[in-house]
Design a protein around this motif. Structure first.
Motif, PDB file in Angstrom:
ATOM      1  N   GLU A  85      31.692   3.534 -22.077  1.00  9.42           N
ATOM      2  CA  GLU A  85      32.911   2.783 -21.796  1.00  9.42           C
ATOM      3  C   GLU A  85      33.462   2.869 -23.022  1.00  9.42           C
ATOM      4  OE1 GLU A  85      34.385  -1.644 -20.580  1.00  9.42           O
ATOM      5  OE2 GLU A  85      32.225  -1.274 -21.117  1.00  9.42           O
ATOM      6  N   TYR A 124      40.754   0.680 -15.520  1.00  9.09           N
ATOM      7  CA  TYR A 124      40.169  -0.710 -15.087  1.00  9.09           C
ATOM      8  C   TYR A 124      40.709  -1.772 -16.087  1.00  9.09           C
ATOM      9  CZ  TYR A 124      37.556   0.485 -10.850  1.00  9.09           C
ATOM     10  OH  TYR A 124      37.129   1.113  -9.677  1.00  9.09           O
ATOM     11  N   GLY A 159      29.434  -0.363 -10.024  1.00  9.98           N
ATOM     12  CA  GLY A 159      30.928  -0.347 -10.010  1.00  9.98           C
ATOM     13  C   GLY A 159      31.320  -1.235  -9.251  1.00  9.98           C
ATOM     14  N   GLU A 176      28.691  -3.425 -13.557  1.00 10.66           N
ATOM     15  CA  GLU A 176      30.261  -3.288 -13.752  1.00 10.66           C
ATOM     16  C   GLU A 176      30.604  -2.942 -15.316  1.00 10.66           C
ATOM     17  OE1 GLU A 176      33.783  -2.475 -14.335  1.00 10.66           O
ATOM     18  OE2 GLU A 176      33.108  -2.481 -12.234  1.00 10.66           O
ATOM     19  N   ALA A 196      26.540   1.325 -16.742  1.00 10.91           N
ATOM     20  CA  ALA A 196      27.720   2.232 -16.210  1.00 10.91           C
ATOM     21  C   ALA A 196      26.614   2.758 -14.925  1.00 10.91           C
ATOM     22  CB  ALA A 196      28.118   3.510 -16.805  1.00 10.91           C
ATOM     23  N   ALA A 212      28.010   1.467  -3.463  1.00  7.62           N
ATOM     24  CA  ALA A 212      29.263   1.613  -4.469  1.00  7.62           C
ATOM     25  C   ALA A 212      30.523   1.789  -3.508  1.00  7.62           C
ATOM     26  CB  ALA A 212      29.146   2.996  -5.154  1.00  7.62           C
ATOM     27  N   THR A 215      34.601   3.324  -6.144  1.00  7.30           N
ATOM     28  CA  THR A 215      34.354   3.602  -7.662  1.00  7.30           C
ATOM     29  C   THR A 215      34.020   4.748  -7.960  1.00  7.30           C
ATOM     30  OG1 THR A 215      32.978   2.572  -9.261  1.00  7.30           O
ATOM     31  CG2 THR A 215      32.181   2.847  -7.340  1.00  7.30           C
ATOM     32  N   HIS A 218      36.105   7.059 -10.377  1.00  4.76           N
ATOM     33  CA  HIS A 218      36.038   6.683 -11.794  1.00  4.76           C
ATOM     34  C   HIS A 218      34.897   7.146 -12.700  1.00  4.76           C
ATOM     35  CE1 HIS A 218      39.703   4.381 -10.920  1.00  4.76           C
ATOM     36  NE2 HIS A 218      39.246   3.856  -9.877  1.00  4.76           N
ATOM     37  N   TRP A 219      33.823   7.265 -12.088  1.00  6.14           N
ATOM     38  CA  TRP A 219      32.825   7.517 -13.079  1.00  6.14           C
ATOM     39  C   TRP A 219      32.891   8.943 -13.889  1.00  6.14           C
ATOM     40  CZ3 TRP A 219      28.447   6.851  -8.768  1.00  6.14           C
ATOM     41  CH2 TRP A 219      28.473   5.456  -8.173  1.00  6.14           C
TER      42      TRP A 219
END
Length: 365
Positions: A85, A124, A159, A176, A196, A212, A215, A218-219
């Motif tokens: 992150e 985010y 997520g 999250e 994650a 999920a 989301t 966004h990974w």
């Protein structure tokens, strides 16, 4: 204690303080009677120092390392996710700097808001503050998701964001990575783990189902995240987006006529078929209601004026990804077309629709 302090890169005073407050206490004695760290003490110290370097306070660290549901491997997975992150935030900040450098090179003005934007976590952490205003559970979309959960009792929501679409009648564990999103989860919601998708801190087959919702894009590594979901749960349910269909960019008037950059946002995104194969599942369409309560990107397809509202756009990650120049151009052109009636002429057929297939797909395995 001095040797451990040298190896860990901290002061002996720090170790004494950890001992005094019961955070890390040497549990053995040397032959000479000095207090010494056993292997388990060193492992705990490693976890404490890693969390401290990530910015956690001592009270938070104590709660994390004393969590009875985690072991050494789970802590490593969690630490890895937090490090990822941090890396993603740094990457996003670099991208923001690059955009400003490009704008300045073209002689464009950079607003104070745009200058300060690069200091945020972007994505985010940038859009998260707006989520509770416009992003909430839509009951019709929820019916698709919850129906796919079947008779599952234990659910991990990967997520999870602020908790939309978490079923209230199941035993839910949320995952999250964003602290901003975790901080906006309502009181009484499911416990939320900082991790994650690519490194879920759970044993194999820990849950009946892993879910999920909006989301996966966004990974950092969507396929790895899907494989992790398959590892920790007996079944998988994922709400995602279909880019397999030819001309998929033209399904939605906003991306077709005003924001062609949307296609670049999903460059490198796995195919729907590939994601289905990763979990051994199938896909079905999820129509977006005309009055969708969840302010996702496609939600206002029959209410175009909403896209002119800044607080609505701030809760959509797409606008952050395409950048302020593309956003301002799209909003300006849409406003002109709404004023002139051109938008209504081009999209007159939408008024007769109660729901539209705009590419949302539910993967189930």
């Amino acid at each position: 204690m001095g040797r451990v302090a040298d190896l860990a890169g901290v002061s002996v005073r720090t170790l004494h303080h950890y001992d005094e407050i019961g955070l890390v206490r040497p549990s053995t004695r040397t032959a000479a009677g000095y207090r010494a760290y056993a292997a388990g003490d060193v492992e705990r110290l490693r976890e404490v120092l890693a969390y401290r370097r990530l910015g956690f306070g001592l009270r938070e660290v104590a709660e994390l390392v004393d969590d009875p549901s985690t072991d050494a491997v789970a802590h490593l997975r969690r630490l890895r996710a937090l490090m990822l992150e941090r890396r993603d935030r740094a990457d996003a900040t670099v991208a923001a700097i690059d955009r400003e450098l490009e704008a300045r090179a073209k002689g464009l003005n950079v607003t104070p808001e745009e200058q300060l934007g690069m200091l945020g976590a972007r994505l985010y952490d940038e859009i998260g503050g707006a989520y509770t205003a416009t992003r909430r559970t839509d009951p019709r979309i929820a019916a698709h998701i919850w129906g796919a959960l079947g008779d599952a009792r234990t659910v991990v929501n990967v997520g999870a964001g602020t908790g939309s679409y978490e079923p209230a009648d199941r035993d839910v564990t949320a995952v999250e990575p964003s602290a901003v999103m975790r901080g906006q989860r309502p009181a009484g919601s499911a416990r939320c783990v900082a991790a994650a998708a690519e490194s879920l801190p759970f044993a194999d087959q820990s849950f009946d189902v892993a879910m999920a919702v909006s989301t996966v894009h966004h990974w950092g590594d969507p396929m790895a995240g899907l494989r992790e979901m398959r590892r920790v749960a007996r079944r998988v349910v994922v709400l995602t987006f279909d880019t397999d269909e030819p001309g998929w960019q033209d399904r939605f008037w906003l991306t077709r006529d005003y924001l062609p950059e949307f296609a670049t946002v999903l460059e490198g995104f796995p195919s729907l078929a590939g994601m289905a194969d990763a979990i051994g599942g199938r896909a079905e369409p999820v129509p977006v209601p005309w009055d969708c309560a969840d302010g996702l990107f496609e939600a206002y397809w029959r209410r175009p004026g909403a896209y002119l509202e800044d607080h609505v756009r701030r809760a959509m990650s797409v606008w952050t990804k395409v950048g302020p120049e593309a956003e301002q151009r799209a909003v300006r052109r849409l406003a002109d077309d709404l004023d002139s009636g051109r938008w209504a002429e081009r999209n007159s057929g939408l008024a007769r629709l109660d729901a539209a297939d705009l590419g949302l797909r539910l993967l189930m395995a």
